[in-house]
Design a protein around this motif. Structure first.
Motif, PDB file in Angstrom:
ATOM      1  N   GLN A   1       0.849  -1.160   0.000  1.00 23.30           N
ATOM      2  CA  GLN A   1       0.000   0.000   0.000  1.00 23.30           C
ATOM      3  C   GLN A   1       0.903   1.234   0.000  1.00 23.30           C
ATOM      4  N   PRO A   2       0.931   1.974  -1.102  1.00 24.78           N
ATOM      5  CA  PRO A   2       1.830   3.120  -1.172  1.00 24.78           C
ATOM      6  C   PRO A   2       1.462   4.201  -0.150  1.00 24.78           C
ATOM      7  N   THR A   3       2.482   4.849   0.362  1.00 24.87           N
ATOM      8  CA  THR A   3       2.300   5.991   1.251  1.00 24.87           C
ATOM      9  C   THR A   3       3.238   7.089   0.755  1.00 24.87           C
ATOM     10  N   VAL A   4       3.188   8.246   1.386  1.00 24.54           N
ATOM     11  CA  VAL A   4       4.085   9.338   1.040  1.00 24.54           C
ATOM     12  C   VAL A   4       5.543   8.909   1.238  1.00 24.54           C
ATOM     13  N   ASP A   5       5.790   8.125   2.295  1.00 29.75           N
ATOM     14  CA  ASP A   5       7.157   7.721   2.621  1.00 29.75           C
ATOM     15  C   ASP A   5       7.580   6.400   1.982  1.00 29.75           C
ATOM     16  N   ARG A   6       6.633   5.583   1.600  1.00 27.41           N
ATOM     17  CA  ARG A   6       6.947   4.240   1.065  1.00 27.41           C
ATOM     18  C   ARG A   6       6.209   4.059  -0.255  1.00 27.41           C
ATOM     19  N   HIS A   7       6.942   4.245  -1.339  1.00 26.86           N
ATOM     20  CA  HIS A   7       6.356   4.131  -2.667  1.00 26.86           C
ATOM     21  C   HIS A   7       7.478   3.985  -3.696  1.00 26.86           C
ATOM     22  N   ALA A   8       7.092   3.697  -4.928  1.00 29.89           N
ATOM     23  CA  ALA A   8       8.064   3.603  -6.017  1.00 29.89           C
ATOM     24  C   ALA A   8       7.433   4.155  -7.289  1.00 29.89           C
ATOM     25  N   THR A   9       8.263   4.722  -8.118  1.00 30.52           N
ATOM     26  CA  THR A   9       7.813   5.215  -9.409  1.00 30.52           C
ATOM     27  C   THR A   9       7.628   4.030 -10.351  1.00 30.52           C
ATOM     28  N   ILE A  10       6.552   4.050 -11.115  1.00 32.34           N
ATOM     29  CA  ILE A  10       6.301   3.009 -12.118  1.00 32.34           C
ATOM     30  C   ILE A  10       6.750   3.558 -13.461  1.00 32.34           C
ATOM     31  N   GLY A  11       7.577   2.772 -14.175  1.00 33.28           N
ATOM     32  CA  GLY A  11       8.103   3.229 -15.462  1.00 33.28           C
ATOM     33  C   GLY A  11       8.045   2.160 -16.532  1.00 33.28           C
ATOM     34  N   ILE A  12       8.534   2.506 -17.696  1.00 35.79           N
ATOM     35  CA  ILE A  12       8.584   1.593 -18.837  1.00 35.79           C
ATOM     36  C   ILE A  12       9.342   0.330 -18.428  1.00 35.79           C
ATOM     37  N   ASP A  13       8.833  -0.818 -18.884  1.00 35.16           N
ATOM     38  CA  ASP A  13       9.410  -2.152 -18.642  1.00 35.16           C
ATOM     39  C   ASP A  13       9.240  -2.644 -17.208  1.00 35.16           C
ATOM     40  N   ASP A  14       8.409  -1.981 -16.405  1.00 32.54           N
ATOM     41  CA  ASP A  14       8.131  -2.456 -15.049  1.00 32.54           C
ATOM     42  C   ASP A  14       6.994  -3.478 -15.070  1.00 32.54           C
ATOM     43  N   PHE A  15       7.104  -4.441 -14.190  1.00 26.88           N
ATOM     44  CA  PHE A  15       6.028  -5.395 -13.954  1.00 26.88           C
ATOM     45  C   PHE A  15       5.275  -4.875 -12.742  1.00 26.88           C
ATOM     46  N   TRP A  37      -4.509  -8.034  -9.854  1.00 26.17           N
ATOM     47  CA  TRP A  37      -4.177  -8.163 -11.269  1.00 26.17           C
ATOM     48  C   TRP A  37      -2.720  -7.765 -11.465  1.00 26.17           C
ATOM     49  N   THR A  38      -2.140  -8.220 -12.573  1.00 23.91           N
ATOM     50  CA  THR A  38      -0.771  -7.858 -12.915  1.00 23.91           C
ATOM     51  C   THR A  38      -0.726  -7.260 -14.314  1.00 23.91           C
ATOM     52  N   GLY A  39       0.258  -6.403 -14.525  1.00 20.92           N
ATOM     53  CA  GLY A  39       0.453  -5.791 -15.831  1.00 20.92           C
ATOM     54  C   GLY A  39       1.919  -5.521 -16.078  1.00 20.92           C
ATOM     55  N   TYR A  40       2.224  -5.304 -17.330  1.00 24.89           N
ATOM     56  CA  TYR A  40       3.581  -4.980 -17.748  1.00 24.89           C
ATOM     57  C   TYR A  40       3.531  -3.642 -18.472  1.00 24.89           C
ATOM     58  N   VAL A  41       4.390  -2.699 -18.067  1.00 19.80           N
ATOM     59  CA  VAL A  41       4.393  -1.377 -18.678  1.00 19.80           C
ATOM     60  C   VAL A  41       5.215  -1.444 -19.966  1.00 19.80           C
ATOM     61  N   GLY A  42       4.523  -1.797 -21.032  1.00 18.49           N
ATOM     62  CA  GLY A  42       5.128  -1.922 -22.355  1.00 18.49           C
ATOM     63  C   GLY A  42       4.055  -2.320 -23.351  1.00 18.49           C
ATOM     64  N   LYS A  43       4.445  -2.412 -24.615  1.00 18.35           N
ATOM     65  CA  LYS A  43       3.478  -2.749 -25.665  1.00 18.35           C
ATOM     66  C   LYS A  43       3.217  -4.242 -25.757  1.00 18.35           C
ATOM     67  N   SER A  44       4.197  -5.052 -25.364  1.00 22.35           N
ATOM     68  CA  SER A  44       4.002  -6.499 -25.329  1.00 22.35           C
ATOM     69  C   SER A  44       4.706  -7.052 -24.096  1.00 22.35           C
ATOM     70  N   VAL A  45       4.180  -8.144 -23.592  1.00 22.85           N
ATOM     71  CA  VAL A  45       4.661  -8.716 -22.334  1.00 22.85           C
ATOM     72  C   VAL A  45       5.775  -9.722 -22.618  1.00 22.85           C
ATOM     73  N   PRO A  46       6.951  -9.566 -21.999  1.00 24.44           N
ATOM     74  CA  PRO A  46       8.032 -10.539 -22.175  1.00 24.44           C
ATOM     75  C   PRO A  46       7.608 -11.940 -21.710  1.00 24.44           C
ATOM     76  N   GLN A  47       8.160 -12.930 -22.366  1.00 25.84           N
ATOM     77  CA  GLN A  47       7.776 -14.320 -22.132  1.00 25.84           C
ATOM     78  C   GLN A  47       7.975 -14.758 -20.683  1.00 25.84           C
ATOM     79  N   LYS A  48       9.011 -14.258 -19.996  1.00 27.56           N
ATOM     80  CA  LYS A  48       9.261 -14.696 -18.614  1.00 27.56           C
ATOM     81  C   LYS A  48       8.069 -14.360 -17.711  1.00 27.56           C
ATOM     82  N   TYR A  49       7.421 -13.217 -17.946  1.00 27.83           N
ATOM     83  CA  TYR A  49       6.247 -12.844 -17.152  1.00 27.83           C
ATOM     84  C   TYR A  49       5.045 -13.700 -17.522  1.00 27.83           C
ATOM     85  N   ILE A  50       4.900 -13.955 -18.808  1.00 29.86           N
ATOM     86  CA  ILE A  50       3.793 -14.802 -19.275  1.00 29.86           C
ATOM     87  C   ILE A  50       3.916 -16.196 -18.676  1.00 29.86           C
TER      88      ILE A  50
END
Length: 180
Positions: A1-15, A37-50
C-alpha cells in the motif's frame, strides 16, 4: 500500500502487481471485494512474465475447480485442501519454494474475515468452507526480480459457487498496448 514515505515510481518495462480491495459505504454491513491483477508497462509482455503468470493462473484455476467440484457434489471441503491443490500445481512446475503465503483468506465485512482461510502454509485451516461464505483464491510466485499473484473472490451457495469481480484476469495486461 503506497504511502508518502513508502512508494516507487512506475516506469517503462516495469512489472506491476495491483492488489485492490473495497466495499460500499452503504449499507454498513457490505462485503468486501478483493482482487489482484498484474500488468507490464510496455506494448508487449516478455515471455518470462507470461510463463510465471500462466503457472499462477493455472494453480488458481485448479483450486477453483476443486472447490466447484466439491460443492457441486456436496462433499465437505476444508481450507487446507484448497491450499494444497494450488500449492501442488506450483510445486509441480518447480516454484514451490517461491509460493510464500497462504492461498487465500476469508472475506466478509472485513477484507480479511474471520471465517475459514485457504491455508495449509501459515496454519492448517481445518475449518469447513460452508454455504453463504466467501473467500479469496490468490496463489503467487515471488522471484527475486518480480512476483506474480492472481486473486479472485469466491462465494459458496447451496450447491454452487459464484466467482465475483468479473472479468477474471487470464493474461498479463500489456499496459501500453494499443487497442483497435
Amino acid at each position: 500500500q503506497p504511502t508518502v514515505d513508502r512508494h516507487a515510481t512506475i516506469g517503462i518495462d516495469d512489472f506491476v502487481l495491483m492488489d485492490i480491495w473495497a466495499k460500499k459505504k452503504v449499507p454498513a454491513d457490505s462485503v468486501y471485494a478483493d482482487i489482484t491483477w498484474t500488468g507490464y508497462v510496455g506494448k508487449s509482455v516478455p515471455q518470462k512474465y507470461i510463463d510465471i503468470f500462466t503457472i499462477v493462473r493455472d494453480a488458481q484455476d485448479s483450486a477453483l475447480e476443486f472447490v466447484r467440484e466439491s460443492v457441486t457434489a456436496g462433499r465437505e471441503i476444508f481450507g487446507w485442501q484448497v491450499d494444497d491443490v494450488a500449492r501442488a500445481h506450483i510445486s509441480k512446475h518447480g516454484y514451490g519454494q517461491h509460493f510464500v503465503h497462504r492461498t487465500g483468506h476469508s472475506i466478509g465485512r472485513e477484507v480479511h474475515g474471520n471465517g475459514a482461510n485457504i491455508d495449509n502454509y501459515e496454519t492448517r485451516d481445518e475449518r469447513r468452507l460452508i454455504p453463504s461464505t466467501g473467500f479469496s483464491i490468490e496463489p503467487g510466485i515471488y522471484l527475486p526480480e518480480f512476483g506474480v499473484r492472481s486473486e479472485i473472490d469466491v462465494y459458496i451457495g447451496t450447491n454452487e459457487i459464484v466467482v465475483a469481480g468479473q472479468p477474471i484476469q487470464t493474461e498479463v495486461v500489456p499496459i501500453l498496448a494499443q487497442s483497435d
